[in-house]
Design a protein around this motif. Structure first.
Motif, PDB file in Angstrom:
ATOM      1  N   MET A   1       1.167  -1.100  -0.104  1.00  0.00           N
ATOM      2  CA  MET A   1      -0.043  -0.103  -0.035  1.00  0.00           C
ATOM      3  C   MET A   1       0.967   1.357  -0.145  1.00  0.00           C
ATOM      4  O   MET A   1       2.074   1.374   0.724  1.00  0.00           O
ATOM      5  N   VAL A   2       0.482   2.196  -0.758  1.00  0.00           N
ATOM      6  CA  VAL A   2       1.215   3.497  -0.826  1.00  0.00           C
ATOM      7  C   VAL A   2       0.342   4.730  -0.563  1.00  0.00           C
ATOM      8  O   VAL A   2      -0.962   4.799  -1.330  1.00  0.00           O
ATOM      9  N   THR A   3       0.665   5.656   0.069  1.00  0.00           N
ATOM     10  CA  THR A   3       0.000   6.777   0.553  1.00  0.00           C
ATOM     11  C   THR A   3       0.892   8.008   0.053  1.00  0.00           C
ATOM     12  O   THR A   3       2.022   7.891   0.656  1.00  0.00           O
ATOM     13  N   THR A   4       0.335   8.840  -0.895  1.00  0.00           N
ATOM     14  CA  THR A   4       1.009  10.231  -0.907  1.00  0.00           C
ATOM     15  C   THR A   4       0.491  11.365  -0.460  1.00  0.00           C
ATOM     16  O   THR A   4      -0.854  11.511  -0.398  1.00  0.00           O
ATOM     17  N   LEU A   5       1.455  12.232   0.078  1.00  0.00           N
ATOM     18  CA  LEU A   5       0.644  13.518   0.739  1.00  0.00           C
ATOM     19  C   LEU A   5       1.775  14.561   0.546  1.00  0.00           C
ATOM     20  O   LEU A   5       3.042  14.278   0.375  1.00  0.00           O
ATOM     21  N   ARG A   6       1.448  15.869   0.640  1.00  0.00           N
ATOM     22  CA  ARG A   6       2.349  16.895   0.904  1.00  0.00           C
ATOM     23  C   ARG A   6       2.185  17.410   2.412  1.00  0.00           C
ATOM     24  O   ARG A   6       1.156  18.146   2.545  1.00  0.00           O
ATOM     25  N   LEU A   7       3.069  17.146   3.223  1.00  0.00           N
ATOM     26  CA  LEU A   7       2.926  17.382   4.698  1.00  0.00           C
ATOM     27  C   LEU A   7       3.014  18.851   4.842  1.00  0.00           C
ATOM     28  O   LEU A   7       1.955  19.018   5.802  1.00  0.00           O
ATOM     29  N   GLU A   8       3.704  19.546   4.216  1.00  0.00           N
ATOM     30  CA  GLU A   8       3.554  21.007   4.516  1.00  0.00           C
ATOM     31  C   GLU A   8       2.058  21.636   4.366  1.00  0.00           C
ATOM     32  O   GLU A   8       1.501  22.315   4.935  1.00  0.00           O
ATOM     33  N   SER A   9       1.601  21.127   3.238  1.00  0.00           N
ATOM     34  CA  SER A   9       0.050  21.542   2.866  1.00  0.00           C
ATOM     35  C   SER A   9      -0.930  21.389   4.018  1.00  0.00           C
ATOM     36  O   SER A   9      -1.915  21.816   4.523  1.00  0.00           O
ATOM     37  N   VAL A  10      -0.535  19.864   4.268  1.00  0.00           N
ATOM     38  CA  VAL A  10      -1.661  19.077   5.520  1.00  0.00           C
ATOM     39  C   VAL A  10      -1.461  20.157   6.492  1.00  0.00           C
ATOM     40  O   VAL A  10      -2.427  20.117   7.260  1.00  0.00           O
ATOM     41  N   LYS A  11      -0.361  20.355   7.007  1.00  0.00           N
ATOM     42  CA  LYS A  11      -0.104  20.995   8.380  1.00  0.00           C
ATOM     43  C   LYS A  11      -0.718  22.340   8.303  1.00  0.00           C
ATOM     44  O   LYS A  11      -1.224  23.034   9.006  1.00  0.00           O
ATOM     45  N   LYS A  12      -0.788  22.884   7.002  1.00  0.00           N
ATOM     46  CA  LYS A  12      -1.295  24.284   6.896  1.00  0.00           C
ATOM     47  C   LYS A  12      -3.063  24.083   6.895  1.00  0.00           C
ATOM     48  O   LYS A  12      -3.592  25.038   7.675  1.00  0.00           O
ATOM     49  N   VAL A  13      -3.349  23.239   6.425  1.00  0.00           N
ATOM     50  CA  VAL A  13      -4.788  22.851   6.271  1.00  0.00           C
ATOM     51  C   VAL A  13      -5.271  22.703   8.008  1.00  0.00           C
ATOM     52  O   VAL A  13      -6.299  23.027   8.284  1.00  0.00           O
TER      53      VAL A  13
END
Length: 210
Positions: A149-161
């Motif tokens: 299983m692979v999950t992708t995210l942009r952590l900096e963007s997630v932190k802002k949200v």
């Protein structure tokens, strides 16, 4: 209040102006994440592959190009009827040939048999699940032993949200999600930093053990 409303639309887009805006956001913001989630899944021609929270179908379209074997099959699950219909239209030809099956369903209720899926991928998805451990167990249930299983995210963007209170609780944190995976039967759970087209993003990997 506005942040909360937008957060709900990102997690569950509906037929509305904000839902339409959410779909445009997915296309602009998620394309690199979707393409790389597919690439990092190492999909083989005869795999059975599942995308969770497929949105308008960008990742489905990429994955379908790799499933050229006679047994290759692509599954998708999304609990937004709006996204389900958008993706169904995008994948209409593959659906008609039986190569793609899309389910309008909640993750926990997805009608997929146990031990049938080789690869699972999703992006910008897990922080909208009401129960991370239940979600991780639902994924583990459908995966074959040794499945990836692979999950992708942009952590900096997630932190802002998250800083705008658009998520509920701390479930957006990668370490919380990774802990849920480990407690649900996954091993080799790790997060790696990646970069493409000047965009830095994170990929979380997990292997199903049974």
């Amino acid at each position: 209040m506005l942040s909360n409303k937008l957060g709900k639309q990102l997690g569950h887009p509906t037929y509305s102006l904000s839902g339409w805006l959410a779909s445009k956001f997915f296309k602009w913001h998620n394309q690199i994440l979707e393409e790389n989630a597919v690439k990092l899944s190492n999909i083989q021609p005869n795999d059975t592959v599942l995308e969770l929270g497929h949105g308008p179908g960008i990742g489905l379209q990429e994955a379908s190009k790799l499933l050229m074997g006679p047994r290759g099959k692509l599954l998708g699950v999304d609990y937004s009827q709006y996204m389900h219909q958008m993706a169904s239209k995008r994948m209409e030809e593959q659906i008609s040939r039986g190569k793609v099956v899309l389910y309008y369903s909640d993750l926990l209720a997805m009608p997929i048999e146990e031990n049938t899926v080789d690869k699972v991928f999703h992006c910008n998805c897990y922080y909208f699940w009401p129960d991370l451990k239940a979600g991780a167990k639902a994924i583990h249930r459908v995966m074959k032993p040794g499945g990836i299983m692979v999950t992708t995210l942009r952590l900096e963007s997630v932190k802002k949200v998250a800083s705008k209170n658009m998520f509920s609780g701390e479930s957006w944190r990668p370490e919380v999600y990774m802990e849920a995976l480990e407690s649900s039967g996954f091993t080799d759970v790790r997060m790696e930093n990646k970069r493409e087209k000047l965009v830095t993003f994170q990929a979380i990997f997990a292997t199903s053990v049974k």
